[in-house]
Design a protein around this motif. Sequence first.
Motif, mmCIF file in Angstrom:
data_model
loop_
_atom_site.group_PDB
_atom_site.id
_atom_site.type_symbol
_atom_site.label_atom_id
_atom_site.label_comp_id
_atom_site.label_asym_id
_atom_site.label_seq_id
_atom_site.Cartn_x
_atom_site.Cartn_y
_atom_site.Cartn_z
ATOM 1 N N GLN A 7 -6.247 -2.078 56.100
ATOM 2 C CA GLN A 7 -5.763 -3.331 55.538
ATOM 3 C C GLN A 7 -6.789 -3.816 54.585
ATOM 4 N N ALA A 8 -8.009 -3.537 54.779
ATOM 5 C CA ALA A 8 -9.233 -4.084 53.767
ATOM 6 C C ALA A 8 -8.816 -3.643 52.359
ATOM 7 N N ASN A 9 -8.996 -4.887 51.729
ATOM 8 C CA ASN A 9 -9.177 -4.730 50.099
ATOM 9 C C ASN A 9 -10.853 -4.350 49.687
ATOM 10 N N ILE A 10 -11.405 -4.869 50.442
ATOM 11 C CA ILE A 10 -13.133 -4.664 50.161
ATOM 12 C C ILE A 10 -13.829 -4.138 51.453
ATOM 13 N N ILE A 11 -14.516 -3.132 50.971
ATOM 14 C CA ILE A 11 -15.355 -2.475 52.176
ATOM 15 C C ILE A 11 -16.902 -2.470 51.793
ATOM 16 N N VAL A 12 -17.612 -2.901 52.973
ATOM 17 C CA VAL A 12 -19.002 -3.215 52.724
ATOM 18 C C VAL A 12 -19.750 -2.315 53.742
ATOM 19 N N GLY A 13 -20.932 -1.713 53.104
ATOM 20 C CA GLY A 13 -21.677 -0.777 53.980
ATOM 21 C C GLY A 13 -22.861 0.045 53.441
ATOM 22 N N GLY A 14 -23.554 0.914 54.171
ATOM 23 C CA GLY A 14 -24.773 1.401 53.357
ATOM 24 C C GLY A 14 -24.240 2.840 52.932
ATOM 25 N N ASP A 15 -25.107 3.520 52.029
ATOM 26 C CA ASP A 15 -24.551 4.699 51.634
ATOM 27 C C ASP A 15 -23.945 5.593 52.437
ATOM 28 N N ARG A 16 -24.549 5.743 53.562
ATOM 29 C CA ARG A 16 -23.967 6.656 54.942
ATOM 30 C C ARG A 16 -22.712 6.317 55.201
ATOM 31 N N HIS A 17 -22.452 5.047 55.762
ATOM 32 C CA HIS A 17 -21.048 4.780 55.962
ATOM 33 C C HIS A 17 -20.043 4.823 54.987
ATOM 34 N N LEU A 18 -20.428 4.368 53.717
ATOM 35 C CA LEU A 18 -19.540 4.555 52.648
ATOM 36 C C LEU A 18 -19.063 5.819 52.421
ATOM 37 N N SER A 19 -20.043 6.664 52.536
ATOM 38 C CA SER A 19 -19.880 8.515 52.037
ATOM 39 C C SER A 19 -18.787 9.010 53.217
ATOM 40 N N MET A 20 -18.511 8.220 54.240
ATOM 41 C CA MET A 20 -17.524 8.786 55.340
ATOM 42 C C MET A 20 -16.003 8.685 54.919
ATOM 43 N N LEU A 21 -15.724 7.585 53.908
ATOM 44 C CA LEU A 21 -14.241 7.450 53.301
ATOM 45 C C LEU A 21 -14.083 8.387 52.410
ATOM 46 N N PRO A 22 -12.709 8.460 52.365
ATOM 47 C CA PRO A 22 -12.204 9.690 51.587
ATOM 48 C C PRO A 22 -12.691 9.549 50.072
ATOM 49 N N PRO A 23 -12.738 10.913 49.120
ATOM 50 C CA PRO A 23 -13.223 10.590 48.013
ATOM 51 C C PRO A 23 -12.239 9.747 46.916
ATOM 52 N N ASN A 24 -11.017 9.871 47.405
ATOM 53 C CA ASN A 24 -9.822 9.229 46.712
ATOM 54 C C ASN A 24 -9.712 7.775 47.187
ATOM 55 N N ASP A 25 -10.660 7.151 47.702
ATOM 56 C CA ASP A 25 -10.494 5.584 48.184
ATOM 57 C C ASP A 25 -11.079 4.844 47.153
ATOM 58 N N HIS A 26 -10.248 4.348 46.458
ATOM 59 C CA HIS A 26 -10.751 3.556 45.052
ATOM 60 C C HIS A 26 -10.892 2.028 45.356
ATOM 61 N N ARG A 27 -10.753 1.710 46.565
ATOM 62 C CA ARG A 27 -10.896 0.198 46.732
ATOM 63 C C ARG A 27 -12.236 -0.348 46.635
ATOM 64 N N GLU A 28 -12.652 -1.675 46.391
ATOM 65 C CA GLU A 28 -13.905 -2.284 46.049
ATOM 66 C C GLU A 28 -14.948 -1.961 46.858
ATOM 67 N N LYS A 29 -15.889 -1.558 46.854
ATOM 68 C CA LYS A 29 -17.180 -1.318 47.602
ATOM 69 C C LYS A 29 -18.164 -2.243 47.545
ATOM 70 N N ILE A 30 -18.921 -2.725 48.280
ATOM 71 C CA ILE A 30 -20.157 -3.426 48.187
ATOM 72 C C ILE A 30 -21.175 -2.778 49.187
ATOM 73 N N LEU A 31 -22.242 -2.452 48.425
ATOM 74 C CA LEU A 31 -23.373 -1.592 48.952
ATOM 75 C C LEU A 31 -24.264 -2.606 49.326
ATOM 76 N N TRP A 32 -24.952 -2.423 50.600
ATOM 77 C CA TRP A 32 -25.950 -3.367 50.874
ATOM 78 C C TRP A 32 -27.379 -3.307 49.964
ATOM 79 N N THR A 33 -27.743 -4.507 49.666
ATOM 80 C CA THR A 33 -29.024 -4.545 48.616
ATOM 81 C C THR A 33 -30.283 -5.076 49.692
ATOM 82 N N SER A 34 -31.232 -5.113 48.860
ATOM 83 C CA SER A 34 -32.498 -5.568 49.375
ATOM 84 C C SER A 34 -32.995 -6.890 48.715
ATOM 85 N N PRO A 35 -33.134 -8.136 49.073
ATOM 86 C CA PRO A 35 -32.903 -8.544 50.410
ATOM 87 C C PRO A 35 -31.345 -8.701 50.834
ATOM 88 N N ILE A 36 -31.207 -8.351 51.933
ATOM 89 C CA ILE A 36 -29.719 -8.148 52.540
ATOM 90 C C ILE A 36 -29.108 -9.656 52.510
#
Length: 403
Positions: free
Chosen positions: A29-58
């Motif tokens: 149901q989410a429109n925006i997904i947040v996570g690290g590289d390892r977590h976001l890579s678990m999503l299907p390749p055709n998942d085109h929803r907006e992604k937010i990658l953790w930055t430093s500082p968090i």
Amino acid sequence: MAQKWLSIIGIGEDGIPGLSAIAQSLLAQANIIVGGDRHLSMLPPNDHREKILWTSPISHSVEEIISRRGQAVCVLASGDPLCYGIGVTLKRRIPISEITIIPAPSSFSLACARLGWSLTEVETLSLCGRPSALLQSYIYPGARLLILSEGKNTPGIVAEILTQRGFGHSQITVLERMGGIHERIFTSTAAAWQETEIADLNAIAVYCLADSGIIPLPRVPGLPDNAYHHDGQLTKREVRAVTLSTLAPSPGELLWDVGAGCGSISIEWMRTHQRCIAIAIEQNAARLQYIADNAAALGTPHLKIIPGKAPSALQDLPTPDAIFIGGGVTAEGLFDICWQKLRPGGRLVANVVTIEGEQTLFQWYEKVGGSFTRIAIQRAEPIGKFLGWRAMAPVTQWSAFKH
């Protein structure tokens, strides 16, 4: 439920297939997904929803999440988000009434399942983004420790600390990528540790065993005087134990250690519980270094050290639950600012060894009451080929409770 716009989902090495039906529904149901590289890579390749990658500082990423309030946001987190995880950080800024949290088994739970340990009988800590010196206060014979590792180098650091403390016989087990097809577990002793090919994602289990002849540090106040580097400005062991008893630390409380010397009172205050915090105020530059060195060696690297002279150095410090004055009680205005800053229900304790100091404490007593204790210690020392009693300077202790 309509107000819940943020979901925080714990995910393991088995990825999205391992999520519960509720977690999968929230993710879908989410429109925006947040996570690290390892977590976001678990999503299907055709998942085109907006992604937010953790930055430093968090904190930058946290602000970005907050700016999306009202939209359907899903955060993917490792294991249990509230076990040293991102859920703790987000909860500080976003009310729980707006959040749904679905945990997966934590690294600690998985490690216990692999080792047959009871989670209620182990000590847990994280060295992710934290000083490795934290480990020092957890080491004692027979301790079972579970440690969240910062990366592949952490097990070697842990092994070195244990060996230097005289716990080289301790058993170290590294558990890599638990719950996935690449899971690996291997064991060695601290002194014999040589493993270098270690995955960044690992947890460490330690069974602490002291080497022969090692006298471990106690976990109660009154550490041996030789546990500290100092120049003589040290509250002696017996007096220190009495003083900490009078200060009566409770988890989460803040101590001001005024005229901290080598930092022994504030360090032992913090050693009573991992949530106890302290501020050491000291004007002598050489002693400031003693405090820092002692804090690292004894497992309290988060001790805050303030250079400066009381009372001027106390002006902008956070409200304390307890104050110890070990030096400089005759300073003009010291009592007034300490008593003013102390929270209601707080304790003020001062130790002196001079008549002038006693006179000052009696003036304070006349203002707010309290109680006096005289602490006189004698230690047996050699006199020729015999033993005799040598008296330490008696200490006058005044304590007061702020109603």
